[in-house]
Design an enzyme around this catalytic site. Structure first.
Site, short mmCIF file in Angstrom:
data_model
loop_
_atom_site.label_atom_id
_atom_site.label_comp_id
_atom_site.label_asym_id
_atom_site.label_seq_id
_atom_site.Cartn_x
_atom_site.Cartn_y
_atom_site.Cartn_z
N TYR A 228 -94.10 11.87 24.34
CA TYR A 228 -94.74 12.97 25.09
C TYR A 228 -96.04 12.49 25.72
O TYR A 228 -96.83 11.84 25.05
CB TYR A 228 -95.04 14.15 24.15
CG TYR A 228 -94.23 15.36 24.53
CD1 TYR A 228 -94.52 16.05 25.70
CD2 TYR A 228 -93.15 15.77 23.76
CE1 TYR A 228 -93.75 17.13 26.09
CE2 TYR A 228 -92.38 16.86 24.14
CZ TYR A 228 -92.68 17.54 25.31
OH TYR A 228 -91.92 18.60 25.69
N GLU B 20 -98.19 14.59 28.16
CA GLU B 20 -98.78 15.60 29.05
C GLU B 20 -100.14 15.14 29.55
O GLU B 20 -100.96 14.63 28.78
CB GLU B 20 -98.90 16.93 28.31
CG GLU B 20 -97.56 17.63 28.18
CD GLU B 20 -97.64 18.92 27.39
OE1 GLU B 20 -98.67 19.18 26.76
OE2 GLU B 20 -96.64 19.67 27.41
N ASP C 117 -90.52 16.70 53.82
CA ASP C 117 -89.61 16.52 52.69
C ASP C 117 -88.60 15.45 53.07
O ASP C 117 -87.62 15.70 53.77
CB ASP C 117 -88.91 17.85 52.37
CG ASP C 117 -87.99 17.74 51.15
OD1 ASP C 117 -87.73 16.59 50.70
OD2 ASP C 117 -87.54 18.79 50.66
N THR D 111 -87.39 13.02 46.75
CA THR D 111 -86.67 12.63 45.53
C THR D 111 -86.70 11.11 45.47
O THR D 111 -87.04 10.43 46.45
CB THR D 111 -85.20 13.08 45.57
OG1 THR D 111 -84.59 12.53 46.73
CG2 THR D 111 -85.08 14.60 45.62
N LYS E 259 -82.02 9.28 46.12
CA LYS E 259 -81.08 9.28 47.25
C LYS E 259 -81.13 7.90 47.92
O LYS E 259 -80.82 6.92 47.27
CB LYS E 259 -81.37 10.48 48.15
CG LYS E 259 -81.15 11.80 47.36
CD LYS E 259 -81.41 13.06 48.15
CE LYS E 259 -81.29 14.29 47.25
NZ LYS E 259 -81.65 15.53 47.94
N ARG F 269 -82.92 9.83 38.95
CA ARG F 269 -83.16 11.20 39.40
C ARG F 269 -84.59 11.57 39.09
O ARG F 269 -85.00 11.57 37.92
CB ARG F 269 -82.22 12.16 38.69
CG ARG F 269 -80.77 11.88 38.92
CD ARG F 269 -79.94 13.06 38.53
NE ARG F 269 -79.78 13.93 39.67
CZ ARG F 269 -78.83 13.76 40.60
NH1 ARG F 269 -77.99 12.75 40.52
NH2 ARG F 269 -78.73 14.59 41.60
#
Ligand SMILES: *Cc1c(COP(=O)(O)O)cnc(C)c1O
Length: 420
Positions: free
Chosen positions: A53, A55, A199, A225, A228, A234
């Site tokens: 973790y 954060e 985008d 992203t 692609k 991903r």
């Protein structure tokens, strides 16, 4: 005691993963938003980094034990900045949709006016489409393409922007076969005081490979992203040159929208960015476009109707109306023949969205396998044979024959990440 392998613990899932590996290897993958990641990216994804973790951001975390993670995330950030030529990068968004939500959270409030391309014209759900929360929580204004050219109607974009004064303007989409004029969008955004969001989810790999003009220097914020054309895991990134925008975006991603970043994904993004900085990747990006143009030319020669008359990038949008077949049955028949595409609306589509007139294809995946222009012409021929047979109502034999020929072809082209 040795720990038990996936195959032992869960043979059901293990076998299904193996089946998907075989399916991906045996298929000519023409879905333009997909790709094959490299073995190196795949390896980074399946690591113990998933246990941690983190954060916060490097140097400012809410959990201890970040000695290693901070270095990984910093590497990913520095590589993103260098590759795109920007001053700030956030590599934590879980995917493209959450990245776009973070943009809304950073620069708009519910009820504000925003503008994006309509979904049926090639925009993304998160650019304010009705069924997306971005269309429900914001007052979304939508632009489209010109009927005569199939290209974005910049006059309409300017008129709508002047009339509605949006806070955000999205430039980019999921079914745009032509170069996007980021400079023209920037001039309109400046005129109305909007934040311009480029985008580039689909075209990020083309941008860094020099095969599509970059939005850097024009867009206030770049959303992309990583999975692609960029060939990463991903995930997503938000890029900007402005200190002020960077601060707003960082706060919006965490704590505004997300908790802990997916560190295994961050590491794999760093690997993909390293790969994308090589001369080989530049050649790859240009070959994607050369392949798409070869595929488009052969389809045109075979009487297919392409939206905008062709392509400048990795993507081709086919209007099947003239072939007497709808998009969905065509996509299903092609899939059974080993050619994986997706049905899609075309601009001004008279049919329904779940049964539209179009087919969307692209060349990132086949180019990752090393296929070139001769294979593209072969793929166009197969598509023509299957769709022509389907129109005649007698496609079974053709599908079976084409599938056998597709298998012969795919056997000759190694699948990245799978064929060691
Ligand atoms: C793919 C895509 C997204 C969303 O990405 P997900 O990872 O599927 O959430 C956003 N915008 C555009 C233009 C896209 O093509």
């Amino acid at each position: 005691m040795a720990e038990r392998s996936l195959a032992t613990v869960d043979p059901e899932i293990f076998e299904l993963i193996k089946a998907e590996e075989r399916r991906q290897a045996d298929t000519v993958k023409l879905i333009p938003s997909e790709n094959y990641v490299s073995r190196a990216v795949l390896e980074a994804t399946g690591t113990v980094l998933t246990n941690k973790y983190s954060e916060g951001y490097p140097g400012r975390r809410y959990y201890e034990g970040q000695q290693v993670i901070d270095q990984i995330e910093t590497l990913a950030i520095e590589r993103a900045k260098a590759l795109f030529g920007v001053r700030h990068a956030n590599v934590q968004p879980y995917s493209g949709s959450p990245a776009n939500l973070a943009v809304y959270a950073a620069f708009a409030n519910p009820g504000d006016t925003v503008m994006g391309m309509g979904l049926p014209f090639g925009g993304h759900l998160t650019h304010g489409w009705t069924v997306s929360v971005t269309g429900r929580w914001f007052n979304a204004v939508r632009y489209g393409v010109r009927r005569d050219t199939g290209r974005i109607d910049m006059d309409e974009v300017r008129e709508l922007a002047l009339r509605h004064r949006p806070k955000l303007i999205f430039a980019g989409g999921t079914a745009i076969p032509r170069i996007i004029d980021f400079k023209a969008f920037a001039e309109i955004a400046q005129e109305v005081g909007a934040v311009l969001v480029a985008d580039i989810a689909h075209i990020a790999g083309l941008v860094v490979g020099g095969a599509h003009p970059s939005p850097v220097g024009h867009a206030d914020v770049i959303s992309t992203t990583t999975h692609k054309t960029l060939r990463g895991p991903r995930g997503a990134m938000l890029l900007t040159d402005s200190d002020e925008h960077a601060a707003a975006l960082n706060k919006a991603v965490f704590p505004g929208l997300q908790g802990g970043p997916h560190n295994h994904t961050t590491a794999a993004i760093a690997v993909a960015l390293k790969e994308a900085a090589t001369p080989e990747f530049k050649a790859y990006a240009h070959q994607i476009v050369a392949n798409a143009q070869a595929l488009a030319d052969e389809l045109l020669a075979r009487g297919f109707d392409l939206v905008s008359g062709g392509t400048d990038n990795h993507l081709i949008l086919i209007d099947l109306t003239s072939k007497g077949v709808a998009g969905k049955p065509a996509a299903q028949a092609l899939d059974r023949a080993g050619l994986e595409a997706n049905y899609n609306t075309v601009p001004f589509d008279p049919r329904k969205p779940f049964d539209p007139s179009g087919l969307r294809i692209g060349t990132p995946s086949v180019t990752s396998r090393g296929m070139r222009e001769p294979e593209m012409r072969q793929i166009a021929a197969w598509m023509d044979e299957v769709i022509t047979a389907l129109a005649k109502g007698d496609a079974e034999e053709t599908i079976a024959r084409v599938h056998a020929e597709v298998s012969e072809l795919t056997a000759k082209f190694p699948t990245p990440g799978l064929d060691a």
